[in-house]
Design a protein around this motif. Sequence first.
Motif: not given
Length: 293
Positions: A230-231, A249-254
Amino acid sequence: MVARASSVMTRGVVTVRPDSPLEDARALLTGNRFSALPVVDRGYRLVGIVSTLDVLRAEVEGRAGARVGDVMTREPMAMSPDSPVTILSHRLRRYGERRVMPIVERGVLVGVVTRGDLLRPPDRRSMFDRLLGAEPDDPELPPTDEARVGTTAGEVMTPLADLVVAEPSTPVSAAAAWLSANRLTALPVLDQDDHLLGLVSEADLVPDRLSGRRGPTAARVGEAMTTGVTAVRHDVPLVKVARRMIKHRWRVLPVLGDDDRVVGMVSRGDLLRAESPPPEPDAPAATGTPPPE
């Protein structure tokens, strides 16, 4: 010879107390690029763990003025210094939210093991130094990330020029070293035109022999990365980004620009460091005759 937690753990751990203001935990987490902090009492006994997710959730819920003990996870999973590294790796990889394992001896915190620790090359100290308990040389840590002012993902993200980026042809060993040295969760994998191909994360690379995984079998990032990630668009409001990261609970997102090329990455740390723009000055009072209705 079975490798033990004591051979890979980090000593001299940064901690917080349960009665510390949440702001203190926030500053330590963001300033050191930590994902979590052990919470200890006056006797250095482990009583909880507080993560970037805990702090971010509290801020979104309007509880930024809380104490660490109000938001921390109580009775966290911990292991002893004698625990086999194989079991450590399995637990750090199996439980997706867990990147930090406290190491406790007789209830007292003596160290932590992170996924990044498991990606580091083996300890090259002499047997004499290991027997004496001498610490290995500290790696050169990345500079502290600066707070950015803004209200959208694109305004507070880490821009592409400042990112560590992988290509499909990047050796897996190089990606593991970059993740460990820079205390990063994941690297974006881009093509030559900066289009997103996937992410290669610590979880992709940490070995888990108990699950039949001795480590990534692929030699190149393109074979080990996670695809279909996912971005987020650069103009998405921060509140929406934060809520999505908390929910999933995502740590990073482009972060993508208008042309669907990657322009940066936004992490929990970026959101916690972000500062709101100053309020605009009041418009000057109107003078003269008002226009007709």
